[in-house]
Write an enzyme that holds these catalytic residues in place. Sequence first.
Site, short mmCIF file in Angstrom:
data_model
loop_
_atom_site.label_atom_id
_atom_site.label_comp_id
_atom_site.label_asym_id
_atom_site.label_seq_id
_atom_site.Cartn_x
_atom_site.Cartn_y
_atom_site.Cartn_z
N LEU A 109 58.86 -97.39 -57.24
CA LEU A 109 59.79 -96.73 -58.23
C LEU A 109 61.26 -97.13 -58.07
O LEU A 109 61.62 -97.50 -56.74
CB LEU A 109 59.93 -95.30 -57.76
CG LEU A 109 60.43 -94.23 -58.74
CD1 LEU A 109 60.30 -94.14 -60.12
CD2 LEU A 109 60.63 -92.82 -57.84
N HIS A 110 62.04 -97.19 -59.01
CA HIS A 110 63.34 -97.76 -59.10
C HIS A 110 63.93 -97.09 -60.22
O HIS A 110 63.43 -97.41 -61.29
CB HIS A 110 63.48 -99.04 -58.92
CG HIS A 110 62.75 -100.06 -59.79
ND1 HIS A 110 61.57 -100.32 -59.79
CD2 HIS A 110 63.18 -100.62 -61.05
CE1 HIS A 110 61.11 -101.02 -60.59
NE2 HIS A 110 61.91 -101.38 -61.50
N THR A 111 65.21 -96.78 -60.28
CA THR A 111 65.96 -96.28 -61.38
C THR A 111 67.03 -97.35 -61.71
O THR A 111 67.93 -97.74 -60.86
CB THR A 111 66.64 -95.05 -61.04
OG1 THR A 111 65.69 -93.82 -60.68
CG2 THR A 111 67.56 -94.45 -62.49
#
Length: 180
Positions: free
Chosen positions: A123-125
């Site tokens: 996950l990464h924003t």
Amino acid sequence: MDQIFAPWRIQWVERDDDEETIDGCPFCVLPERDDDYQSRLVARSEHSFVLLNNYPYNPGHAMVIPRRHTGDFTDLSDDELLDHARLKQRTLDALREAMGPAGFNVGENLGDAAAGGSIGDHLHTHIVPRWDGDTNFMPVLGDTKVIVEALDDTYERLHAAFADQSGTSVPDETSAVHVD
């Protein structure tokens, strides 16, 4: 032939491919390296960190990434979610101070390539600063996006802005700023 003058790219062209090879998930490997500057890691918190995108859509394109390897947003604990959200706030504040954008695009690519991302299992924003008029004729007519600032310069500006938030002097330029 289309030509764009970007002399800072010579560092990428002349890099040693053996040094650039990452064995495993880059979002797990990069924070473990000794040189945050080379990894483009600008800030750390207890459960997350901020990394500049090597292929930015705009100057200042950063990613807020949980330390734990998971691609499923629902796997994050309450502590990890809160830490991730707070670090996103700090990143927005640091980008406002360092770069003065008019706004941001913020989002996550959840899943593999079908969701639009290249790394689907961690996950990464993405946080992409935007300015009035930052889209010009080049992408529309020339099928070319011009990035107007080198990653090294962006790193220094954003690193200093994170340090200003924590009320400390700029720490070692090669180490990420630790935030609460």
